[in-house]
Design a protein around this motif. Sequence first.
Motif, PDB file in Angstrom:
ATOM      1  N   LEU A 140       0.855  -1.196   0.000  1.00 29.40           N
ATOM      2  CA  LEU A 140       0.000   0.000   0.000  1.00 29.40           C
ATOM      3  C   LEU A 140       0.885   1.239   0.000  1.00 29.40           C
ATOM      4  O   LEU A 140       1.826   1.334   0.775  1.00 29.40           O
ATOM      5  CB  LEU A 140      -0.895   0.003   1.242  1.00 29.40           C
ATOM      6  CG  LEU A 140      -1.651   1.313   1.543  1.00 29.40           C
ATOM      7  CD1 LEU A 140      -2.674   1.604   0.456  1.00 29.40           C
ATOM      8  CD2 LEU A 140      -2.316   1.251   2.913  1.00 29.40           C
ATOM      9  N   HIS A 141       0.570   2.166  -0.913  1.00 29.20           N
ATOM     10  CA  HIS A 141       1.241   3.459  -0.932  1.00 29.20           C
ATOM     11  C   HIS A 141       0.249   4.522  -0.466  1.00 29.20           C
ATOM     12  O   HIS A 141      -0.850   4.618  -1.020  1.00 29.20           O
ATOM     13  CB  HIS A 141       1.706   3.815  -2.357  1.00 29.20           C
ATOM     14  CG  HIS A 141       2.858   2.973  -2.811  1.00 29.20           C
ATOM     15  ND1 HIS A 141       3.450   3.153  -4.037  1.00 29.20           N
ATOM     16  CD2 HIS A 141       3.527   1.951  -2.212  1.00 29.20           C
ATOM     17  CE1 HIS A 141       4.449   2.289  -4.171  1.00 29.20           C
ATOM     18  NE2 HIS A 141       4.514   1.535  -3.084  1.00 29.20           N
ATOM     19  N   ILE A 142       0.647   5.278   0.540  1.00 30.41           N
ATOM     20  CA  ILE A 142      -0.220   6.363   1.015  1.00 30.41           C
ATOM     21  C   ILE A 142       0.406   7.699   0.643  1.00 30.41           C
ATOM     22  O   ILE A 142       1.568   7.968   0.971  1.00 30.41           O
ATOM     23  CB  ILE A 142      -0.436   6.291   2.544  1.00 30.41           C
ATOM     24  CG1 ILE A 142      -1.092   4.960   2.925  1.00 30.41           C
ATOM     25  CG2 ILE A 142      -1.315   7.450   3.014  1.00 30.41           C
ATOM     26  CD1 ILE A 142      -1.262   4.775   4.427  1.00 30.41           C
ATOM     27  N   HIS A 143      -0.392   8.516  -0.060  1.00 31.67           N
ATOM     28  CA  HIS A 143       0.024   9.880  -0.378  1.00 31.67           C
ATOM     29  C   HIS A 143      -0.673  10.823   0.589  1.00 31.67           C
ATOM     30  O   HIS A 143      -1.797  10.570   1.003  1.00 31.67           O
ATOM     31  CB  HIS A 143      -0.369  10.236  -1.809  1.00 31.67           C
ATOM     32  CG  HIS A 143       0.389   9.462  -2.838  1.00 31.67           C
ATOM     33  ND1 HIS A 143       1.373  10.009  -3.612  1.00 31.67           N
ATOM     34  CD2 HIS A 143       0.285   8.159  -3.223  1.00 31.67           C
ATOM     35  CE1 HIS A 143       1.861   9.092  -4.425  1.00 31.67           C
ATOM     36  NE2 HIS A 143       1.216   7.958  -4.220  1.00 31.67           N
ATOM     37  N   VAL A 144      -0.023  11.892   0.910  1.00 29.47           N
ATOM     38  CA  VAL A 144      -0.633  12.899   1.788  1.00 29.47           C
ATOM     39  C   VAL A 144      -0.893  14.142   0.939  1.00 29.47           C
ATOM     40  O   VAL A 144       0.033  14.702   0.349  1.00 29.47           O
ATOM     41  CB  VAL A 144       0.289  13.222   2.983  1.00 29.47           C
ATOM     42  CG1 VAL A 144      -0.305  14.344   3.817  1.00 29.47           C
ATOM     43  CG2 VAL A 144       0.488  11.961   3.836  1.00 29.47           C
ATOM     44  N   VAL A 145      -2.159  14.509   0.824  1.00 31.63           N
ATOM     45  CA  VAL A 145      -2.500  15.632  -0.060  1.00 31.63           C
ATOM     46  C   VAL A 145      -3.470  16.588   0.631  1.00 31.63           C
ATOM     47  O   VAL A 145      -4.321  16.184   1.419  1.00 31.63           O
ATOM     48  CB  VAL A 145      -3.157  15.144  -1.386  1.00 31.63           C
ATOM     49  CG1 VAL A 145      -2.187  14.296  -2.192  1.00 31.63           C
ATOM     50  CG2 VAL A 145      -4.434  14.392  -1.128  1.00 31.63           C
ATOM     51  N   LEU A 146      -3.308  17.867   0.302  1.00 33.13           N
ATOM     52  CA  LEU A 146      -4.302  18.853   0.729  1.00 33.13           C
ATOM     53  C   LEU A 146      -5.488  18.720  -0.207  1.00 33.13           C
ATOM     54  O   LEU A 146      -5.353  18.279  -1.345  1.00 33.13           O
ATOM     55  CB  LEU A 146      -3.715  20.264   0.645  1.00 33.13           C
ATOM     56  CG  LEU A 146      -2.620  20.541   1.668  1.00 33.13           C
ATOM     57  CD1 LEU A 146      -1.982  21.878   1.413  1.00 33.13           C
ATOM     58  CD2 LEU A 146      -3.206  20.486   3.071  1.00 33.13           C
ATOM     59  N   ASP A 147      -6.657  19.114   0.277  1.00 28.06           N
ATOM     60  CA  ASP A 147      -7.877  18.840  -0.469  1.00 28.06           C
ATOM     61  C   ASP A 147      -7.824  19.339  -1.905  1.00 28.06           C
ATOM     62  O   ASP A 147      -8.318  18.703  -2.818  1.00 28.06           O
ATOM     63  CB  ASP A 147      -9.075  19.454   0.251  1.00 28.06           C
ATOM     64  CG  ASP A 147     -10.248  18.518   0.205  1.00 28.06           C
ATOM     65  OD1 ASP A 147     -10.006  17.310  -0.002  1.00 28.06           O
ATOM     66  OD2 ASP A 147     -11.378  18.970   0.356  1.00 28.06           O
TER      67      ASP A 147
END
Length: 364
Positions: A140-147
Amino acid sequence: MTPLFSALNASGALRFISEVARGSGCGCSCPVCGSPLVARQGAANEWHFAHEASQERPECETASASMLRRLMIEHLRAREGTGGLPLPPYRQRVSIVRTLINVHEDVQWRARPMGHAQWQPLAPAHEPVVRVRLDTGVELHIHVVLDASAPPPPEAAVAQAVFRCPLPPPGVLRDRGSVDRHLAQHAELVWLHHPDTMGLIAAAQARLESRSRQIYRNWLNMAHAAGGPATVDEAEDSRPAPLFYGPATPILPESAPRYDCAPGHAPNISFTFYRLSETEAWLLYLLERKGPADWRAASEKLYALAPYPARFAGWEDAVPTSVGVADRVAGIVRCRGFLDAVTYLSRRSQLTRSGRDPSVFLGA
Ligand SMILES: [Zn+2]
């Protein structure tokens, strides 16, 4: 754009605007360009950091967003440390949409992280911040993004999720506590994609295909032989019921019977009768082709609706033009497509019959 609400102190630690001394005494620098900052803590504006002598640069406009992203990463990491990654069950809707078919199934499964997650807290926005093995057999790859940010590019071989959060309102950004509360309330881990490693999507697709075939068969049966003498006629024939085709051994077209109530009909066909109301009834049938001798081999088949047993008042405008267009000379409605006509008629029909001799529908 959001004013800069946090910055880095001399040792590189994150400081909020409410946590530092006023003005140039704040001892903080810009997280993007490294220039010294001043803390503006006036009464008129929202508290924020600004570059000394207002030397703002275009690239520093992203500073606020990148600080917020950094806080989200710290927040997610803290949550992993306390209760594990907040991964919801994976859900995917499988659907088949065709002319007569609109079926779907919601497939869901749980995927749990195994072992330790690898963190890359300084990864740029287009790269995953977390990589972790799942008990479903994929990474699993998790990206962190602003809306407001675009989702990461899709990767077919791994599962992907984003940790996302709407931009907080300005007042929230003054201190760490309110930012954390905002994140706890609004930030969420959302699946983008999980490969079908357990075959659950494929199985749902197969079920839907089979259901679609069944629905389609039901439609055709309804159109072809719905009760009455015609059904008895078909039942004697053990071969699969033909649809608007002739009997297995067709009578030569020249000697096949012709019915005046079905102008232009092809030889050796079944007719379907639809009674829509006391005054409105139709025959649906295949038109004879002008041209190729063997009409059954022709790829394009044209169907007609004839008012039955004869033209009734207003027959020319009784069927919507999306279904067919009246040919006043021939006395028929030329159908745009077979399935559209069947759909239209079947939904409104009080009585449906099928047979090779349309005179049997008289009085039905
Ligand atoms: Zn800067």
